[in-house]
Design an enzyme around this catalytic site. Structure first.
Site, PDB file in Angstrom:
ATOM      1  N   LYS A   1     -16.518 134.156   6.690  1.00  0.00           N
ATOM      2  CA  LYS A   1     -17.395 134.757   7.694  1.00  0.00           C
ATOM      3  C   LYS A   1     -16.969 134.309   9.091  1.00  0.00           C
ATOM      4  O   LYS A   1     -16.097 133.457   9.255  1.00  0.00           O
ATOM      5  CB  LYS A   1     -18.845 134.363   7.421  1.00  0.00           C
ATOM      6  CG  LYS A   1     -19.107 132.877   7.457  1.00  0.00           C
ATOM      7  CD  LYS A   1     -20.549 132.557   7.102  1.00  0.00           C
ATOM      8  CE  LYS A   1     -20.785 131.042   7.144  1.00  0.00           C
ATOM      9  NZ  LYS A   1     -22.196 130.707   6.877  1.00  0.00           N
TER      10      LYS A   1
ATOM     11  N   TYR B   1     -14.341 120.392  40.116  1.00  0.00           N
ATOM     12  CA  TYR B   1     -15.671 120.673  40.659  1.00  0.00           C
ATOM     13  C   TYR B   1     -16.521 119.398  40.761  1.00  0.00           C
ATOM     14  O   TYR B   1     -16.483 118.529  39.880  1.00  0.00           O
ATOM     15  CB  TYR B   1     -16.416 121.662  39.769  1.00  0.00           C
ATOM     16  CG  TYR B   1     -15.929 123.089  39.877  1.00  0.00           C
ATOM     17  CD1 TYR B   1     -16.005 123.775  41.082  1.00  0.00           C
ATOM     18  CD2 TYR B   1     -15.414 123.745  38.771  1.00  0.00           C
ATOM     19  CE1 TYR B   1     -15.568 125.085  41.182  1.00  0.00           C
ATOM     20  CE2 TYR B   1     -14.980 125.058  38.850  1.00  0.00           C
ATOM     21  CZ  TYR B   1     -15.056 125.724  40.073  1.00  0.00           C
ATOM     22  OH  TYR B   1     -14.619 127.023  40.155  1.00  0.00           O
TER      23      TYR B   1
END
Length: 352
Positions: free
Chosen positions: A35, A244
């Site tokens: 899956k 950042y």
């Protein structure tokens, strides 16, 4: 921007399936759960490799996930659908010859009405309270379910990753009681259940995460390598910051490599330096190099000062730093790391 490379080792994948297969008796069928696009590795390619290794039954979460798998697998191999037969699934179940694991009386009614001559399984709720018929519903429905083309009866363990958890024994007893007298194959265990021992194996086991190199299968061979190409290298002076928020400041003259990957590629922002108490490395020919600054959407910055030469690429997943190591740093599980790996990677398949 140069694209990062995700390498999938089919020899390791097959070896993991064989090792898990060897943990149950020869009479027990070992299937494969593929899956979530084969746990993020490409369900069609994964299914083809496993089918060539001997797998003849596969499990997916939803009927749509079977589309890339059906043409990839061997003739006669089955695809079972955990979510059962939903309102819009009839055409796919018929056209792709799927085996829905029916989770309720309503799903059984839908399947017997729409596809009365097609096979199906039944999923029972043995205590997880997620999918499946509870004991009273199963008792009321069982005779009708067994009167059709019933192929499999299954349930799912909630705490199999914790061998000593009392829930395992409670679910085992409940499943035995609910399926007493059932004449079709029975299945209870995924990877964790296989490792609990033969009492949990029944007629069929369905390994998932263990195939792909993840815990709780500690013996698993690593299947995935992720290599991040270096885009640029720069000198950073003492006191200069990187990334950042000025999150990391150089305490020595440093060489900083910027590599092509970020949280848009499934490398969660929380693994960056200074977040979640994390200390993350990437690797150049086995040498650990610390990630510095924040992980941004597309880029990660790495301190390569101690390397003898500038690398062309750095590995963030390999035999030294597995999906579970990365998961520990991120405060999550290996399943999430694998299934989050984004579409921008160049996928490279080796072995198999």
């Amino acid at each position: 921007m140069t694209v990062s490379t995700l390498t999938i080792d089919f020899d390791a994948l097959i070896a993991n399936w064989q090792a898990l297969d060897a943990k149950s008796a020869a009479s027990v069928e070992t299937t494969a759960v593929i899956k979530a696009d084969g746990y993020g590795l490409g369900s069609g390619a994964v299914a083809k490799a496993l089918c060539q290794a001997g797998v003849r039954r596969f499990f997916v979460a939803a009927a749509e996930e079977a589309v890339p798998i059906r043409d990839a697998i061997c003739d006669g191999a089955e695809i079972c659908v955990f979510s059962g037969h939903g309102a819009g699934d009839t055409d796919l179940i018929r056209d792709l010859d799927l085996i829905p694991m029916l989770n309720s009386t309503a799903q059984l009614d839908r399947h017997l009405t729409a596809l009365p001559h097609r096979g199906y399984g039944v999923q029972l709720d043995s205590g997880m309270n997620r999918l499946g018929m509870e004991p009273a519903e199963w008792a009321e429905t069982r005779k009708r379910a067994e009167g059709g083309d019933l192929r499999l009866v299954m349930s799912h363990l909630a705490c199999a990753d914790e061998p000593d958890h009392p829930m395992n024994a409670r679910q085992l007893a409940c499943f035995k009681e609910m399926t007493a007298g059932v004449t079709v194959p029975r299945a209870l265990s995924a990877t964790g259940g296989i490792l609990l021992g033969s009492d949990y194996h029944f007629d069929l086991v369905r390994p998932g995460i263990g195939l792909y190199g993840g815990l709780p299968f500690a013996e698993a061979q690593p299947v995935v390598t992720v290599s991040l190409p270096v885009i640029q290298v720069r000198d950073v002076s003492v006191g200069e910051s990187v990334g950042y928020g000025n999150n990391w400041v150089a305490g020595r003259p440093s060489r900083i490599a910027t590599v092509a990957a970020g949280y848009a590629d499934g490398l969660h922002r929380v693994i960056g330096n200074g977040l979640n108490g994390a200390s993350l490395n990437v690797y150049a020919d086995g040498v650990a190099c610390p990630v510095v600054g924040r992980v941004s959407m597309d880029l990660i910055t790495v301190d390569i000062t101690d390397l003898a030469q500038e690398p062309e690429a750095l590995q963030i997943l390999n035999a030294q730093q597995t999906v579970d190591d990365l998961a520990d740093i991120a405060g999550t599980i290996g399943y999430e790391i694998l299934t989050s790996l984004g579409r921008r990677y160049q996928r490279r398949y080796v072995g198999g």
